[in-house]
Structures are given as structure tokens and as C-alpha cells.
Design a protein around this motif. Structure first.
Motif, PDB file in Angstrom:
ATOM      1  N   GLU A 223       1.872  -0.268  -6.845  1.00 36.95           N
ATOM      2  CA  GLU A 223       0.423  -0.215  -6.990  1.00 36.95           C
ATOM      3  C   GLU A 223      -0.116  -1.352  -7.866  1.00 36.95           C
ATOM      4  O   GLU A 223      -1.171  -1.915  -7.573  1.00 36.95           O
ATOM      5  CB  GLU A 223       0.006   1.133  -7.575  1.00 36.95           C
ATOM      6  CG  GLU A 223      -1.459   1.414  -7.419  1.00 36.95           C
ATOM      7  CD  GLU A 223      -1.800   2.869  -7.696  1.00 36.95           C
ATOM      8  OE1 GLU A 223      -2.967   3.115  -7.992  1.00 36.95           O
ATOM      9  OE2 GLU A 223      -0.914   3.729  -7.619  1.00 36.95           O
TER      10      GLU A 223
ATOM     11  N   HIS B 292       0.838  -1.201   0.000  1.00 33.12           N
ATOM     12  CA  HIS B 292       0.000   0.000   0.000  1.00 33.12           C
ATOM     13  C   HIS B 292       0.873   1.252   0.000  1.00 33.12           C
ATOM     14  O   HIS B 292       1.850   1.342   0.746  1.00 33.12           O
ATOM     15  CB  HIS B 292      -0.936  -0.002   1.220  1.00 33.12           C
ATOM     16  CG  HIS B 292      -2.081   0.929   1.040  1.00 33.12           C
ATOM     17  ND1 HIS B 292      -1.966   2.281   1.216  1.00 33.12           N
ATOM     18  CD2 HIS B 292      -3.360   0.694   0.666  1.00 33.12           C
ATOM     19  CE1 HIS B 292      -3.129   2.849   0.975  1.00 33.12           C
ATOM     20  NE2 HIS B 292      -4.000   1.902   0.642  1.00 33.12           N
TER      21      HIS B 292
ATOM     22  N   ARG C 282       4.175   4.910  -5.255  1.00 30.15           N
ATOM     23  CA  ARG C 282       3.120   4.191  -5.981  1.00 30.15           C
ATOM     24  C   ARG C 282       3.693   3.140  -6.925  1.00 30.15           C
ATOM     25  O   ARG C 282       2.975   2.603  -7.760  1.00 30.15           O
ATOM     26  CB  ARG C 282       2.264   5.182  -6.742  1.00 30.15           C
ATOM     27  CG  ARG C 282       1.566   6.183  -5.825  1.00 30.15           C
ATOM     28  CD  ARG C 282       0.745   7.162  -6.608  1.00 30.15           C
ATOM     29  NE  ARG C 282      -0.506   6.577  -7.037  1.00 30.15           N
ATOM     30  CZ  ARG C 282      -1.659   6.742  -6.431  1.00 30.15           C
ATOM     31  NH1 ARG C 282      -1.715   7.485  -5.335  1.00 30.15           N
ATOM     32  NH2 ARG C 282      -2.757   6.199  -6.901  1.00 30.15           N
TER      33      ARG C 282
END
Length: 184
Positions: free
Chosen positions: A164, A153, A161
């Protein structure tokens, strides 16, 4: 099709031989079919008009070849007996969610559950994403899902990110397994 310098196989014709026709009867060396004949459009049309599959057959042979189930009595490649050398499908992107076809051709035995509940191919792929064994229970599934969500996360990674895509795979795998009959 281009003639590549071939002339029509009919005697006296000087047109390019652009169309392939079966070899003449009796041609070849007895080791398989002879070489194809190449003909111009006019002569290949004439050849096709006079071609008769049943030429030289007796009435009984013609009747046998024309019966409704002719050819269906022999096994096809895909359903041949086990151990017959059948290697299975070669396509890589075949979607077999119930593992109905691929299981027959698998070299290693499919992982099975101790409780005897069946796993589909999609269940196995989801277990692989989560890094779980085939006999994992619902509690192990929830625990592993929580671990991986925390690991990937962005809030736990300082807003990074880059993980992701993996997080989305983990969530999709968990959602799929949560509803699978093996984890009910």
C-alpha cells in the motif's frame, strides 16, 4: 564555560579563567594567531570595554573599513566561479523543487528530454518512482501508471496491503507528473 583549572590571565588575579579573549599582541610564533587568553568575568568585561577595532589604523583605513559596501566586493562561497573547488551544500534534507541549486553541483548530467521541456527535481524523483526515462511522453506515463497500480493494488493481491505504501508513492508521482509542464 568551566575553567578546567585555568586561572585568569591578568597578573595578580586568582579567579578561574572561564572566558576566552584574543591573544595578546605579539604573542605566538608567527605561524597564525597565538593561543587564547582565559580571563575571569571582571577582567574580560574590562578587556571588552577597552577593545578598539580601529586602533592603529590611519584615517583612510578607517574610512575604507566603514564604507557601506565593505566586504561585498569579494565572491561568497556559494556563488564562486565554476571549477573553484566549491563542493556545494552538504545538507541532505534540502527541498529544492526547481532544482535551482543542486543542479550546479550534480556530478552526472541531469537527464534531459528530447523535446527540450525542462524537468524539475521533483519531476525527476517522480519519474524514478515510476521507473520511467526522462524523455517519456504522456502516453508512456499513463501506461506505466496503469501497470504499477495493477501490480500494487490490494484487490489484485488477494487483499494483501503490504504494498500500500508503494501504491501511494506511485499515485502521488503520477499526480505530480500529470500536472508538470514537461507532460502538458
Amino acid at each position: 564555560m568551566e575553567s578546567n583549572g585555568r586561572l585568569c590571565a591578568e597578573l595578580g588575579c586568582d579567579q578561574p579563567g572561564e572566558f576566552r579573549a584574543p591573544p595578546a599582541a605579539g604573542s605566538g610564533d608567527g605561524e597564525g594567531p597565538g593561543a587564547y587568553r582565559w580571563m575571569c568575568l571582571e577582567h574580560v568585561r574590562a578587556f571588552n570595554n577597552r577593545y578598539n577595532y580601529f586602533d592603529g589604523m590611519t584615517a583612510d583605513e578607517i574610512h575604507h573599513a566603514q564604507r557601506p559596501l565593505a566586504g561585498w566586493e569579494r565572491e561568497t562561497r556559494a556563488f564562486a566561479r565554476a571549477g573553484s573547488g566549491d563542493q556545494g551544500p552538504r545538507w541532505a534534507d534540502f527541498n529544492d523543487p526547481l532544482d535551482a541549486i543542486a543542479a550546479r553541483f550534480r556530478r552526472e548530467p541531469a537527464p534531459e528530454r528530447n523535446d527540450g521541456k525542462p524537468l524539475s527535481g521533483q519531476d525527476r524523483a517522480s519519474l524514478k518512482v515510476l521507473g520511467l526515462a526522462a524523455d517519456a511522453d504522456r502516453g508512456a506515463l499513463r501506461k506505466r501508471y496503469s501497470e504499477l497500480v495493477r501490480r500494487y493494488h490490494p484487490d489484485r493481491n488477494g487483499g494483501d496491503r503490504s504494498h500500500e505504501a508503494m501504491l501511494q508513492k506511485v499515485i502521488a508521482a503520477y499526480q505530480q507528473l500529470r500536472q508538470a509542464p514537461a507532460f502538458a
